[in-house]
Motif scaffolding. Structure first.
Motif, mmCIF file in Angstrom:
data_model
loop_
_atom_site.group_PDB
_atom_site.id
_atom_site.type_symbol
_atom_site.label_atom_id
_atom_site.label_comp_id
_atom_site.label_asym_id
_atom_site.label_seq_id
_atom_site.Cartn_x
_atom_site.Cartn_y
_atom_site.Cartn_z
ATOM 1 N N LEU A 223 0.828 -1.204 0.000
ATOM 2 C CA LEU A 223 0.000 0.000 0.000
ATOM 3 C C LEU A 223 0.860 1.251 0.000
ATOM 4 O O LEU A 223 0.590 2.206 -0.744
ATOM 5 N N LEU A 224 1.914 1.243 0.820
ATOM 6 C CA LEU A 224 2.803 2.409 0.885
ATOM 7 C C LEU A 224 3.530 2.636 -0.438
ATOM 8 O O LEU A 224 3.760 3.776 -0.845
ATOM 9 N N LEU A 225 3.872 1.541 -1.095
ATOM 10 C CA LEU A 225 4.629 1.644 -2.347
ATOM 11 C C LEU A 225 3.748 1.783 -3.581
ATOM 12 O O LEU A 225 4.259 2.062 -4.673
ATOM 13 N N TRP A 226 2.430 1.603 -3.422
ATOM 14 C CA TRP A 226 1.558 1.532 -4.583
ATOM 15 C C TRP A 226 1.643 2.757 -5.499
ATOM 16 O O TRP A 226 1.691 2.596 -6.732
ATOM 17 N N PRO A 227 1.666 4.003 -4.975
ATOM 18 C CA PRO A 227 1.765 5.147 -5.887
ATOM 19 C C PRO A 227 3.009 5.103 -6.768
ATOM 20 O O PRO A 227 2.961 5.469 -7.951
ATOM 21 N N TRP A 228 4.123 4.645 -6.199
ATOM 22 C CA TRP A 228 5.351 4.578 -6.974
ATOM 23 C C TRP A 228 5.328 3.411 -7.963
ATOM 24 O O TRP A 228 5.924 3.494 -9.036
ATOM 25 N N LEU A 229 4.630 2.341 -7.604
ATOM 26 C CA LEU A 229 4.450 1.236 -8.550
ATOM 27 C C LEU A 229 3.585 1.672 -9.723
ATOM 28 O O LEU A 229 3.844 1.297 -10.885
ATOM 29 N N LEU A 230 2.555 2.465 -9.446
ATOM 30 C CA LEU A 230 1.718 3.004 -10.519
ATOM 31 C C LEU A 230 2.539 3.889 -11.447
ATOM 32 O O LEU A 230 2.400 3.823 -12.675
ATOM 33 N N GLU A 231 3.400 4.713 -10.858
ATOM 34 C CA GLU A 231 4.239 5.593 -11.679
ATOM 35 C C GLU A 231 5.216 4.781 -12.520
ATOM 36 O O GLU A 231 5.472 5.101 -13.686
ATOM 37 N N PHE A 232 5.748 3.715 -11.952
ATOM 38 C CA PHE A 232 6.715 2.879 -12.664
ATOM 39 C C PHE A 232 6.110 2.280 -13.927
ATOM 40 O O PHE A 232 6.795 2.137 -14.949
ATOM 41 N N ARG A 233 4.816 1.940 -13.867
ATOM 42 C CA ARG A 233 4.190 1.291 -15.026
ATOM 43 C C ARG A 233 3.809 2.270 -16.130
ATOM 44 O O ARG A 233 3.432 1.847 -17.222
ATOM 45 N N ARG A 234 3.900 3.570 -15.863
ATOM 46 C CA ARG A 234 3.572 4.557 -16.887
ATOM 47 C C ARG A 234 4.699 4.660 -17.908
ATOM 48 O O ARG A 234 5.848 4.314 -17.635
ATOM 49 N N SER A 235 4.368 5.152 -19.079
ATOM 50 C CA SER A 235 5.339 5.233 -20.175
ATOM 51 C C SER A 235 6.232 6.461 -20.025
ATOM 52 O O SER A 235 5.772 7.521 -19.576
ATOM 53 N N VAL B 127 -0.671 10.539 -1.346
ATOM 54 C CA VAL B 127 -2.097 10.611 -1.674
ATOM 55 C C VAL B 127 -2.292 11.013 -3.134
ATOM 56 O O VAL B 127 -3.142 10.460 -3.840
ATOM 57 N N MET B 128 -1.487 11.960 -3.604
ATOM 58 C CA MET B 128 -1.575 12.390 -5.001
ATOM 59 C C MET B 128 -1.297 11.219 -5.939
ATOM 60 O O MET B 128 -2.040 10.963 -6.884
ATOM 61 N N GLY B 129 -0.229 10.499 -5.660
ATOM 62 C CA GLY B 129 0.121 9.360 -6.502
ATOM 63 C C GLY B 129 -0.897 8.247 -6.461
ATOM 64 O O GLY B 129 -1.099 7.532 -7.445
ATOM 65 N N LEU B 130 -1.561 8.103 -5.324
ATOM 66 C CA LEU B 130 -2.530 7.018 -5.154
ATOM 67 C C LEU B 130 -3.867 7.325 -5.820
ATOM 68 O O LEU B 130 -4.476 6.449 -6.444
ATOM 69 N N LYS C 37 -6.732 14.573 -23.116
ATOM 70 C CA LYS C 37 -6.433 14.966 -21.732
ATOM 71 C C LYS C 37 -6.163 13.732 -20.879
ATOM 72 O O LYS C 37 -5.224 13.703 -20.077
ATOM 73 N N ALA C 38 -6.993 12.713 -21.048
ATOM 74 C CA ALA C 38 -6.822 11.483 -20.269
ATOM 75 C C ALA C 38 -5.503 10.795 -20.611
ATOM 76 O O ALA C 38 -4.863 10.186 -19.741
ATOM 77 N N ARG C 39 -5.080 10.918 -21.853
ATOM 78 C CA ARG C 39 -3.836 10.264 -22.285
ATOM 79 C C ARG C 39 -2.616 10.831 -21.554
ATOM 80 O O ARG C 39 -1.599 10.149 -21.391
ATOM 81 N N GLU C 40 -2.687 12.079 -21.109
ATOM 82 C CA GLU C 40 -1.579 12.679 -20.363
ATOM 83 C C GLU C 40 -1.232 11.864 -19.119
ATOM 84 O O GLU C 40 -0.078 11.824 -18.683
ATOM 85 N N LEU C 41 -2.240 11.222 -18.547
ATOM 86 C CA LEU C 41 -2.041 10.458 -17.318
ATOM 87 C C LEU C 41 -1.228 9.193 -17.535
ATOM 88 O O LEU C 41 -0.795 8.561 -16.578
ATOM 89 N N ASN C 42 -1.005 8.827 -18.785
ATOM 90 C CA ASN C 42 -0.269 7.604 -19.086
ATOM 91 C C ASN C 42 1.238 7.777 -19.005
ATOM 92 O O ASN C 42 1.977 6.791 -19.095
ATOM 93 N N TYR C 43 1.718 9.018 -18.847
ATOM 94 C CA TYR C 43 3.148 9.283 -18.943
ATOM 95 C C TYR C 43 3.777 9.628 -17.595
ATOM 96 O O TYR C 43 3.182 10.335 -16.780
ATOM 97 N N LYS C 44 4.963 9.129 -17.405
ATOM 98 C CA LYS C 44 5.717 9.397 -16.189
ATOM 99 C C LYS C 44 5.947 10.908 -16.008
ATOM 100 O O LYS C 44 6.208 11.614 -16.975
ATOM 101 N N GLY C 45 5.875 11.353 -14.769
ATOM 102 C CA GLY C 45 6.221 12.725 -14.440
ATOM 103 C C GLY C 45 5.095 13.719 -14.536
ATOM 104 O O GLY C 45 5.224 14.848 -14.031
ATOM 105 N N HIS C 46 3.977 13.340 -15.155
ATOM 106 C CA HIS C 46 2.883 14.297 -15.313
ATOM 107 C C HIS C 46 2.239 14.624 -13.961
ATOM 108 O O HIS C 46 2.065 15.797 -13.622
ATOM 109 N N ILE C 47 1.907 13.602 -13.191
ATOM 110 C CA ILE C 47 1.234 13.833 -11.910
ATOM 111 C C ILE C 47 2.157 14.579 -10.952
ATOM 112 O O ILE C 47 1.727 15.499 -10.233
ATOM 113 N N ARG C 48 3.428 14.215 -10.927
ATOM 114 C CA ARG C 48 4.395 14.918 -10.095
ATOM 115 C C ARG C 48 4.478 16.395 -10.472
ATOM 116 O O ARG C 48 4.594 17.273 -9.599
ATOM 117 N N SER C 49 4.398 16.690 -11.767
ATOM 118 C CA SER C 49 4.474 18.075 -12.226
ATOM 119 C C SER C 49 3.243 18.869 -11.826
ATOM 120 O O SER C 49 3.338 20.042 -11.445
#
Length: 305
Positions: free
Chosen positions: A13-25, A182-185, A210-222
């Motif tokens: 659970l703690l690592l899940w946001p980073w695992l989600l980010e890892f799977r993004r392109s 929380v943001m990553g999750l 717009k939804a496609r933006e969510l598929n890429y690494k770094g977008h949510i962090r930005s």
């Protein structure tokens, strides 16, 4: 055994946001193969840009907002070019086809990108700057700090005079570490759900884009970095400086905007008596692709386009 399972579940659970980010392109050469326009390498990374309109026309630089890259202007740009105006639009760092550098995303961060882009493209004459939402704050700060490079300012539902963060946005913005988690999750799921109620307006397919933006690494962090950065900044002194310099300003506001409060129109009117300020009835925050014709009608009020 159950203790071990619980520990594993908690760690997951703690690592899940980073695992989600890892799977993004990644935003790499493969992703950029379909990009229109060109790229330039700036100090914080590669920046994607596009030119539209006649090479001899007056230049307007179009600056998009928090989450939607330069295609937010797809309904506006043809109307500009029909008037003989040349439009330069680009993707802010962390969005579209541009790179996703780490670090704060404050005014210095965004003004650095814009100044370097203008230099790289050898734009020495003053330009018009047109900013939507967060891009309005960037355009305002640019005009105040670089009046010698600014011909006029067009603000469309601009940040800088007020920003209505949702409770979720306010929470993640003010809570380091926990806010990142929380943001990553939750951000992607919340955004995709909200986009189901969005509309394409005059730009077919923009909601899916717009939804496609969510598929890429770094977008949510930005997005989070901007919520903690430039979107917290007030542009009162910048608007006062622009007024004193007599740089022409047109602001366009949406009557039913739940992101940028309409009271900003009143604030700007008080700060800059020479500014032209219009409100589009019935419009919400996404007015660049739902009310492009009304925006262009307001543009006729701005001198020296």
């Amino acid at each position: 055994m159950w203790v071990s399972i619980c520990i594993v579940l908690i760690v997951l659970l703690l690592l899940w946001p980073w695992l989600l980010e890892f799977r993004r392109s990644p935003m790499d050469a493969r992703a950029r193969a379909r990009a229109p326009g060109g790229f330039v390498d700036l100090s914080k990374g590669k920046t994607h840009y596009r030119w539209d309109g006649p090479e001899t026309g007056p230049v307007v630089v179009a600056i998009h907002g928090l989450t939607t890259p330069n295609f937010i202007w797809n309904a506006i740009v043809p109307r500009f070019t029909a008037r003989g105006i040349r439009v330069l639009r680009y993707d802010l760092y962390g969005r579209g086809f541009s790179d996703r550098p780490h670090g704060p995303q404050d005014r210095a961060f965004f003004l650095g990108q814009l100044n370097e882009l203008l230099d790289a493209l050898d734009l020495t004459e003053p330009v018009g700057v047109m900013g939507y939402s967060m891009g309005g704050a960037i355009a305002t700060a640019f005009a105040a700090e670089h009046p010698n490079r600014t011909r006029n300012v067009i603000l469309v539902a601009p940040a800088g005079l007020g920003f209505e963060a949702t409770p979720f946005e306010a929470f993640v913005a003010r809570m380091p570490i926990l806010g990142d988690w929380v943001m990553g999750l939750l951000y992607e799921r919340r955004t995709r759900r909200a986009l189901k109620d969005d509309e394409d307006g005059e730009v077919p397919g923009i909601t899916k884009a717009k939804a496609r933006e969510l598929n890429y690494k770094g977008h949510i962090r930005s997005v989070l970095a901007s919520l903690r950065g430039i979107l917290l900044e007030r542009m009162l002194e910048d608007h006062e400086k622009i007024a004193a310099l007599k740089i022409p300003v047109l602001s366009i506001w949406a009557e039913n905007d739940d992101v940028i409060p309409l009271r900003g129109l009143g604030h700007l009117t008080q700060i800059n008596r020479a500014s032209r300020n219009d409100m589009i009835s019935g419009a919400g925050h996404i007015l660049p692709h739902t009310h492009a014709a009304e925006i262009m009608a307001s543009l006729g009020a701005l001198s020296r386009p």
